[in-house]
Design an enzyme around this catalytic site. Structure first.
Site, PDB file in Angstrom:
ATOM      1  N   GLY A  46      -3.351   8.200  -4.027  1.00  0.00           N
ATOM      2  CA  GLY A  46      -3.293   8.970  -2.794  1.00  0.00           C
ATOM      3  C   GLY A  46      -2.468   8.227  -1.768  1.00  0.00           C
ATOM      4  O   GLY A  46      -2.184   7.037  -1.938  1.00  0.00           O
ATOM      5  N   GLN A  51      -0.234   5.588   6.831  1.00  0.00           N
ATOM      6  CA  GLN A  51       0.153   4.395   6.043  1.00  0.00           C
ATOM      7  C   GLN A  51       1.661   4.195   6.048  1.00  0.00           C
ATOM      8  O   GLN A  51       2.136   3.086   5.816  1.00  0.00           O
ATOM      9  CB  GLN A  51      -0.335   4.521   4.594  1.00  0.00           C
ATOM     10  CG  GLN A  51      -1.849   4.487   4.457  1.00  0.00           C
ATOM     11  CD  GLN A  51      -2.265   4.577   3.005  1.00  0.00           C
ATOM     12  OE1 GLN A  51      -2.390   5.661   2.458  1.00  0.00           O
ATOM     13  NE2 GLN A  51      -2.464   3.437   2.362  1.00  0.00           N
ATOM     14  N   CYS A  91      -6.544  -0.142  -1.846  1.00  0.00           N
ATOM     15  CA  CYS A  91      -5.743   0.602  -0.870  1.00  0.00           C
ATOM     16  C   CYS A  91      -4.345   0.008  -0.871  1.00  0.00           C
ATOM     17  O   CYS A  91      -4.185  -1.220  -0.863  1.00  0.00           O
ATOM     18  CB  CYS A  91      -6.374   0.475   0.518  1.00  0.00           C
ATOM     19  SG  CYS A  91      -5.458   1.353   1.804  1.00  0.00           S
ATOM     20  N   LEU A  92      -3.349   0.869  -0.852  1.00  0.00           N
ATOM     21  CA  LEU A  92      -1.960   0.395  -0.835  1.00  0.00           C
ATOM     22  C   LEU A  92      -1.670  -0.403   0.431  1.00  0.00           C
ATOM     23  O   LEU A  92      -0.749  -1.216   0.446  1.00  0.00           O
ATOM     24  CB  LEU A  92      -0.996   1.582  -0.952  1.00  0.00           C
ATOM     25  CG  LEU A  92      -1.089   2.348  -2.284  1.00  0.00           C
ATOM     26  CD1 LEU A  92      -0.240   3.613  -2.233  1.00  0.00           C
ATOM     27  CD2 LEU A  92      -0.682   1.465  -3.453  1.00  0.00           C
ATOM     28  N   HIS A 133     -11.240   8.730   1.287  1.00  0.00           N
ATOM     29  CA  HIS A 133     -10.481   7.518   1.657  1.00  0.00           C
ATOM     30  C   HIS A 133      -9.253   7.899   2.484  1.00  0.00           C
ATOM     31  O   HIS A 133      -8.943   7.249   3.493  1.00  0.00           O
ATOM     32  CB  HIS A 133     -10.120   6.795   0.349  1.00  0.00           C
ATOM     33  CG  HIS A 133      -9.211   5.621   0.461  1.00  0.00           C
ATOM     34  ND1 HIS A 133      -9.585   4.343   0.073  1.00  0.00           N
ATOM     35  CD2 HIS A 133      -7.913   5.506   0.854  1.00  0.00           C
ATOM     36  CE1 HIS A 133      -8.569   3.517   0.259  1.00  0.00           C
ATOM     37  NE2 HIS A 133      -7.540   4.187   0.730  1.00  0.00           N
ATOM     38  N   GLU A 134      -8.556   8.970   2.072  1.00  0.00           N
ATOM     39  CA  GLU A 134      -7.338   9.383   2.801  1.00  0.00           C
ATOM     40  C   GLU A 134      -7.687   9.954   4.174  1.00  0.00           C
ATOM     41  O   GLU A 134      -6.986   9.690   5.163  1.00  0.00           O
ATOM     42  CB  GLU A 134      -6.536  10.408   1.988  1.00  0.00           C
ATOM     43  CG  GLU A 134      -6.110   9.989   0.599  1.00  0.00           C
ATOM     44  CD  GLU A 134      -5.481   8.627   0.506  1.00  0.00           C
ATOM     45  OE1 GLU A 134      -4.958   8.119   1.505  1.00  0.00           O
ATOM     46  OE2 GLU A 134      -5.544   8.035  -0.597  1.00  0.00           O
ATOM     47  N   HIS A 137      -8.121   7.313   6.654  1.00  0.00           N
ATOM     48  CA  HIS A 137      -6.866   6.789   7.220  1.00  0.00           C
ATOM     49  C   HIS A 137      -6.424   7.615   8.434  1.00  0.00           C
ATOM     50  O   HIS A 137      -5.905   7.060   9.404  1.00  0.00           O
ATOM     51  CB  HIS A 137      -5.745   6.816   6.176  1.00  0.00           C
ATOM     52  CG  HIS A 137      -5.735   5.666   5.207  1.00  0.00           C
ATOM     53  ND1 HIS A 137      -5.612   4.351   5.612  1.00  0.00           N
ATOM     54  CD2 HIS A 137      -5.798   5.642   3.852  1.00  0.00           C
ATOM     55  CE1 HIS A 137      -5.601   3.560   4.521  1.00  0.00           C
ATOM     56  NE2 HIS A 137      -5.716   4.323   3.447  1.00  0.00           N
TER      57      HIS A 137
HETATM   58  O1  GNR Z   1      -4.229   4.000  -5.100  1.00  0.00           O
HETATM   59  C1  GNR Z   1      -5.348   4.006  -4.611  1.00  0.00           C
HETATM   60  N1  GNR Z   1      -6.430   3.827  -5.403  1.00  0.00           N
HETATM   61  C2  GNR Z   1      -7.737   4.036  -4.996  1.00  0.00           C
HETATM   62  C3  GNR Z   1      -8.743   3.584  -5.834  1.00  0.00           C
HETATM   63  C4  GNR Z   1     -10.067   3.766  -5.493  1.00  0.00           C
HETATM   64  C5  GNR Z   1     -10.377   4.409  -4.312  1.00  0.00           C
HETATM   65  C6  GNR Z   1      -9.377   4.856  -3.462  1.00  0.00           C
HETATM   66  C7  GNR Z   1      -8.068   4.675  -3.804  1.00  0.00           C
HETATM   67  S1  GNR Z   1      -6.811   5.268  -2.756  1.00  0.00           S
HETATM   68  C8  GNR Z   1      -5.495   4.168  -3.147  1.00  0.00           C
HETATM   69  C9  GNR Z   1      -4.210   4.614  -2.479  1.00  0.00           C
HETATM   70  C10 GNR Z   1      -4.363   4.492  -0.981  1.00  0.00           C
HETATM   71  O2  GNR Z   1      -4.389   3.445  -0.390  1.00  0.00           O
HETATM   72  N2  GNR Z   1      -4.515   5.588  -0.310  1.00  0.00           N
HETATM   73  O3  GNR Z   1      -4.713   5.553   1.015  1.00  0.00           O
HETATM   74 NI    NI Z   2      -5.632   3.635   1.415  1.00  0.00          NI
END
Ligand code: GNR
Ligand code: NI
Length: 167
Positions: A46, A51, A91-92, A133-134, A137
């Site tokens: 995601g 980001q 998270c990236l 999670h998104e 953000h």
């Molecule tokens: O790539 C991602 N992997 C992930 C793994 C477990 C829970 C959430 C994520 S989201 C993350 C990509 C990201 O940072 N999205 O904001």
């Molecule tokens: Ni993230």
């Protein structure tokens, strides 16, 4: 299409509250395309606009094995949640750090597509984790915020040190 740069924790720009998208125009479509390319290249499941330093409420998600099931959510809102699950998240914007976070197991999201049309979508498991999670953000929140202050401090120090060493 273009790859976009991803902000790294603890960059204060990740704390900004993103604003609703109001124009469903070519510029939005280009941003969505660039975000998808950036997510696939990373690779991630995601990506949220803040980001890539765009403080607007849009996210892209693809939790499929084949990486061929892109979903776009504009102005997403959780309208229902049920149950709970613990998942090891990454998270990236927080490279190399993984930690367990508890979130809703099933969710119902209301959002708009790239043409401005409203829809609702139900998700469970990793897909539900990723969408929550998104959306975090968009509200200036990262998964690290759910950890203890001690763990947050360790992660902050580690990533600040990495950032210094890469200069
Ligand atoms: O790539 C991602 N992997 C992930 C793994 C477990 C829970 C959430 C994520 S989201 C993350 C990509 C990201 O940072 N999205 O904001
Ligand atoms: Ni993230």
């Amino acid at each position: 299409m273009a790859l976009l740069g991803i902000l790294t924790y603890p960059d204060p720009r990740l704390l900004e509250l993103s604003q609703a998208v109001e124009q469903f125009d070519a510029e939005l479509h280009r941003l969505l395309d660039d975000m998808a390319e950036t997510m696939y290249q990373a690779p991630g499941v995601g990506l949220a606009a803040p980001q890539v330093n765009v403080h607007r409420r849009l996210i892209v998600v693809d939790v499929s094995e084949q990486r061929d099931a892109l979903q776009e959510f504009i102005n997403p809102e959780l309208v229902a949640t049920d149950g709970s699950q613990e998942c090891e998240e990454g998270c990236l914007s927080v490279p190399g750090i993984y930690a367990n976070v508890t979130r809703a197991e099933h969710i119902r999201v209301r959002a708009r597509n790239r043409h401005g049309e409203a829809f609702e979508h139900e998700a469970s498991g990793l897909e539900a984790v990723c969408i929550q999670h998104e959306i975090d953000h968009l509200d200036g929140k990262v998964f690290v915020d759910y950890l203890s202050p001690l763990k947050q401090e360790r992660i902050r120090k580690k990533l600040q040190k990495q950032a210094r060493q890469s200069m």
